[in-house]
Every structure is written in structure tokens, then in C-alpha cells.
Design a protein around this motif. Structure first.
Motif, short mmCIF file in Angstrom:
data_model
loop_
_atom_site.label_atom_id
_atom_site.label_comp_id
_atom_site.label_asym_id
_atom_site.label_seq_id
_atom_site.Cartn_x
_atom_site.Cartn_y
_atom_site.Cartn_z
N ILE A 183 12.57 56.69 17.10
CA ILE A 183 12.87 56.41 15.68
C ILE A 183 13.96 55.42 15.64
O ILE A 183 14.85 55.29 16.86
CB ILE A 183 13.59 58.05 15.18
CG1 ILE A 183 12.44 58.65 14.51
CG2 ILE A 183 14.71 57.85 14.08
CD1 ILE A 183 12.56 60.07 14.18
N ASN A 184 14.07 54.83 14.40
CA ASN A 184 15.08 53.76 14.01
C ASN A 184 15.67 54.46 12.79
O ASN A 184 14.72 54.21 11.76
CB ASN A 184 14.72 52.32 14.13
CG ASN A 184 16.00 51.45 13.83
OD1 ASN A 184 17.24 51.91 14.01
ND2 ASN A 184 15.78 50.18 13.71
N GLN A 185 16.57 55.00 12.46
CA GLN A 185 17.38 55.42 11.28
C GLN A 185 18.28 54.18 10.83
O GLN A 185 19.00 53.78 11.13
CB GLN A 185 18.13 56.69 11.54
CG GLN A 185 18.70 57.47 10.17
CD GLN A 185 19.40 58.42 10.26
OE1 GLN A 185 20.66 58.45 10.13
NE2 GLN A 185 18.84 59.59 10.85
N ILE A 186 17.67 53.77 9.55
CA ILE A 186 18.39 52.80 8.77
C ILE A 186 18.24 53.01 7.47
O ILE A 186 17.77 53.94 6.99
CB ILE A 186 17.44 51.42 9.05
CG1 ILE A 186 16.17 51.58 8.63
CG2 ILE A 186 17.43 50.96 10.41
CD1 ILE A 186 15.46 50.06 8.60
N GLU A 187 19.04 52.25 6.76
CA GLU A 187 18.94 52.32 5.26
C GLU A 187 17.86 51.50 4.65
O GLU A 187 17.58 50.58 5.10
CB GLU A 187 20.22 51.41 4.63
CG GLU A 187 20.49 51.82 3.01
CD GLU A 187 21.79 51.25 2.66
OE1 GLU A 187 21.79 51.12 1.37
OE2 GLU A 187 22.49 50.72 3.32
N ALA A 212 14.61 56.67 6.77
CA ALA A 212 15.19 56.17 5.77
C ALA A 212 16.57 56.93 5.45
O ALA A 212 16.28 58.02 4.75
CB ALA A 212 14.42 55.63 4.71
N TYR A 213 17.63 56.43 5.40
CA TYR A 213 18.83 57.11 4.56
C TYR A 213 18.91 56.27 3.61
O TYR A 213 18.61 55.01 3.36
CB TYR A 213 19.92 56.99 5.66
CG TYR A 213 20.88 56.12 5.88
CD1 TYR A 213 21.63 55.28 5.18
CD2 TYR A 213 20.63 55.68 7.08
CE1 TYR A 213 22.49 54.19 5.65
CE2 TYR A 213 21.29 54.49 7.81
CZ TYR A 213 22.01 53.86 6.97
OH TYR A 213 22.77 52.77 7.50
N SER A 214 19.40 57.09 2.28
CA SER A 214 19.68 56.28 0.88
C SER A 214 18.15 55.97 0.35
O SER A 214 18.17 55.04 -0.12
CB SER A 214 20.47 55.19 0.99
OG SER A 214 21.87 55.74 1.25
N TYR A 257 6.86 57.87 -2.25
CA TYR A 257 6.54 56.41 -1.94
C TYR A 257 7.09 56.01 -0.30
O TYR A 257 6.37 55.30 0.36
CB TYR A 257 7.45 55.50 -2.95
CG TYR A 257 7.68 53.99 -2.46
CD1 TYR A 257 6.51 53.08 -2.55
CD2 TYR A 257 8.67 53.60 -2.04
CE1 TYR A 257 6.63 51.82 -2.32
CE2 TYR A 257 8.83 52.51 -1.50
CZ TYR A 257 7.95 51.43 -1.60
OH TYR A 257 8.07 50.04 -1.28
N ALA A 258 8.05 56.65 -0.06
CA ALA A 258 8.53 56.49 1.45
C ALA A 258 7.57 56.93 2.21
O ALA A 258 7.07 56.23 3.23
CB ALA A 258 10.18 57.22 1.68
N LEU A 264 10.23 58.05 7.03
CA LEU A 264 10.50 59.45 6.97
C LEU A 264 11.77 59.31 6.05
O LEU A 264 12.94 58.94 6.72
CB LEU A 264 10.93 60.29 8.16
CG LEU A 264 10.86 61.44 8.38
CD1 LEU A 264 10.56 62.19 9.79
CD2 LEU A 264 12.27 61.96 7.82
N PRO A 265 11.86 59.66 5.05
CA PRO A 265 13.19 59.82 4.03
C PRO A 265 14.05 61.08 4.42
O PRO A 265 13.74 62.06 4.68
CB PRO A 265 12.48 59.92 2.48
CG PRO A 265 11.31 60.91 2.66
CD PRO A 265 10.60 60.48 4.19
N ILE A 266 15.34 60.76 4.79
CA ILE A 266 16.50 61.67 4.55
C ILE A 266 17.18 61.76 3.12
O ILE A 266 17.63 61.21 2.69
CB ILE A 266 17.40 61.19 5.64
CG1 ILE A 266 16.71 60.73 6.94
CG2 ILE A 266 18.49 62.10 5.79
CD1 ILE A 266 17.70 60.14 8.18
#
Length: 324
Positions: A183-187, A212-214, A257-258, A264-266
Motif C-alpha cells: 500500500i501507498n497511503q497518499i492524499e 486515499a486520505y481526504s 468513485y474512489a 481505498l478511501p479512508i
């Protein structure tokens, strides 16, 4: 019909989407020590209510520099006492703080947190940033990753990944890594489709799942009165149209949409009703999908808007810490 959406990671493990609750952001505390004065009772109560009322697996996103382990620990104790969720129905993500140096190394971090939370393992462990910004940490990013690989082999964590990494950062990590990040967690949102140049396509091509954050920042910007642009009004108008068409909320449209964009939306909120709605909507309507043309139009309208980071000022703050 009850069914949770999940993504299959590049190691074959599955992760639930969307995340149920990110316990940073609205709960974040800059103090490096928890005291009775900064203990967040709302966070603990929200977690307990989530464990009690959320369907299926609960996915919690945490990090060292959020400084919310005391509240999380207390909520987990209540969950155990009341038997709301079994351990296998919890997905717990944590992140190693390479900037402030909350812990000196990943092993110390994981062993300390597992003891504090009374857990045997973490489901996912990430490097929070692609650089070391604290004199408290004597390891390079490559050495940090090697320790994380060992924690994976030892069974203390079940998946390892990164956060806020660019294409260059990932390629550099790959020079020494034995195990690939899952995983790469990014905005990421329709207003910020590439946190760094080419990162979305690179992760898709290399089977690194973007978290995805935000992902709902277009809506939060609208609600806060931070965006009165014509592009923003046009975008929100279309999201409103889709929400009415499918009889769901605006936030559920952007979460869908995400997910359909293989992201994967957070989610996070201080309001419990929103947390439960965001968690349960995919479970209640598992077969709901936006049309391909609707996905394409959201992307087009998002690109027409100025690409904007909700956390740009926050990133700048961390940069000042590095330069000290």
C-alpha cells in the motif's frame, strides 16, 4: 443483502474498503505525551460505538504522531469486555513516525503499541513519510524498511507499506527492498488526483494499492466555504445530481468513485452518524456501481478544478521541522 467490499493486496491478503474510521485529523493531538488534559473522550466513545454498531469488519487507521493510543486502548478494552467485535473482525493500521521520532525504530514502535493495545499483531504497518526528519532516529528509510520486513516475518505485522511516497521514493525503496509495499497511503481526491507526478499510474501498474486520505475534500471545502470557484460549483452540482439519482449522500458518491477507481478511501469525522453511514453504505448496497461515463465525468470535472491539497500547510509545517 450484506457484503463488504475488499481489495486484494499484491501479497494475496484482503483489506476492507472503505476504512471505517481514521483516528488522526479531527482527533490529532500535537502533544507528544497523553495527559488527562488532552485525552479525547469523544474519540474513545466514537470507537466504542463503532465497534458496537458497525456491520462486519471494522477498519481503523492510526499513526504514532496522532498520539491517540490511550483512547484507542481504552476503547479496545471496552470492546473486549462487551464482546462487540472479535479480533478477526478488526483491521488495525498503524504508521511509523520518521519525522518527529515518536519511536526510535519500527521494532520498538510495534512491540510498545502491541503491549499498550493488548494485541498480538497489527494488520498493516506503514512508514508514514519517505524521509527521516528526526535526530532521534539513526536509521535510513532502507534500514527502517528492512526492520519492517523482519516484523512481517516474525508475525508482529501482517502487511507492510508506505505513506506519502512519490514514484522516486518507491523506486529508491525498491533498490534494497526484499518485500514489495502492499500500500501507498497518499492524499487523493478528484481535486488532487496525483499527490506527486505520475503516482496514481505507477501504483496501479506496480500493484501497490493506493489508500486515499481526504477523499472527500471537495465536500469539506464546500461545507467550510473554502471554495466558491465556478469549477467547484459545477463539480458539486454534478455530485448532487448523482446523489439524487442513486438516493445516497454526496460523500457516498465520492467513496464509490474512489473504490471504482481502484483506490481505498479512508474516512473520518467527529460525527458518529457520518462514520457509521460511510462504513455501512457499501455493505447495505454492495451492487451499487456508478456508470463508467459517470466515473469519467467526475474525473474530468475534478481535473478542471485547480488541483489542491487539503494538507499543503500541514506538509509545510513538517518541512520546517526537518530544516531545524
Amino acid at each position: 443483502m450484506f457484503k463488504q467490499i475488499s481489495f486484494t493486496l499484491n501479497n494475496g491478503n484482503k483489506i476492507i474498503a472503505p476504512s471505517s474510521m481514521g483516528i488522526g485529523s479531527v482527533y490529532f493531538k500535537m502533544e507528544m505525551q497523553s495527559t488527562p488534559e488532552n485525552y479525547n473522550e469523544t474519540l474513545k466513545s466514537n470507537l466504542v460505538e463503532l465497534f458496537e454498531k458497525a456491520k462486519g469488519t471494522v477498519h481503523i487507521d492510526c499513526a504514532a504522531n496522532y498520539n491517540v493510543y490511550p483512547e484507542f486502548s481504552d476503547a479496545l478494552k471496552i470492546n473486549t469486555q462487551k464482546t462487540f467485535k472479535k479480533r478477526e473482525d478488526l483491521w488495525i493500521t498503524d504508521k511509523f513516525d520518521s519525522v518527529l521520532g515518536t519511536f526510535p525504530d519500527p521494532k520498538t514502535h510495534v512491540l510498545t503499541v502491541l503491549k499498550q493495545l493488548d494485541l498480538q499483531y497489527l494488520d498493516l504497518f506503514l512508514i508514514h513519510y519517505p524521509f527521516v526528519g528526526s535526530k532521534k532516529i539513526s536509521l535510513s528509510i532502507a534500514e527502517i524498511w528492512a526492520e519492517m520486513e523482519q516484523l512481517l516475518k516474525d508475525g508482529k505485522v501482517r502487511n507492510i507499506g508506505v505513506s506519502n511516497f512519490s514514484v522516486t521514493d518507491l523506486e529508491k525503496l525498491n533498490e534494497t527492498a526484499i518485500i514489495k509495499p502492499v500500500i501507498n497511503q497518499i492524499e487523493w481526491s478528484p481535486y488532487y488526483l496525483n499527490q506527486s507526478p505520475g503516482i496514481y499510474d505507477y501504483c496501479q501498474e506496480n500493484k501497490i494499492l493506493i489508500e486515499a486520505y481526504s477523499p472527500l475534500s471537495p465536500l469539506s471545502m464546500k461545507d467550510a466555504g473554502e471554495d466558491d470557484s465556478e469549477e467547484g460549483k459545477k463539480f458539486i452540482s454534478y455530485i448532487d445530481f448523482l446523489a439524487a439519482k442513486y438516493s445516497i449522500s454526496d460523500s457516498e458518491i465520492l467513496l464509490r468513485y474512489a473504490i471504482q477507481s481502484n483506490v481505498l478511501p479512508i474516512t473520518t469525522s467527529s460525527k458518529m452518524e457520518r462514520i457509521l453511514n460511510n462504513h455501512n453504505f457499501t455493505n447495505d448496497r454492495p451492487d451499487l456501481n456508478l456508470d463508467d461515463c459517470e466515473i469519467a465525468k467526475i474525473t474530468t470535472l475534478g481535473k478542471q478544478h485547480k488541483q489542491i491539497s487539503k494538507y499543503e500547510k500541514f506538509a509545510a509545517f513538517f518541512q520546517t521541522l526537518i530544516e531545524k
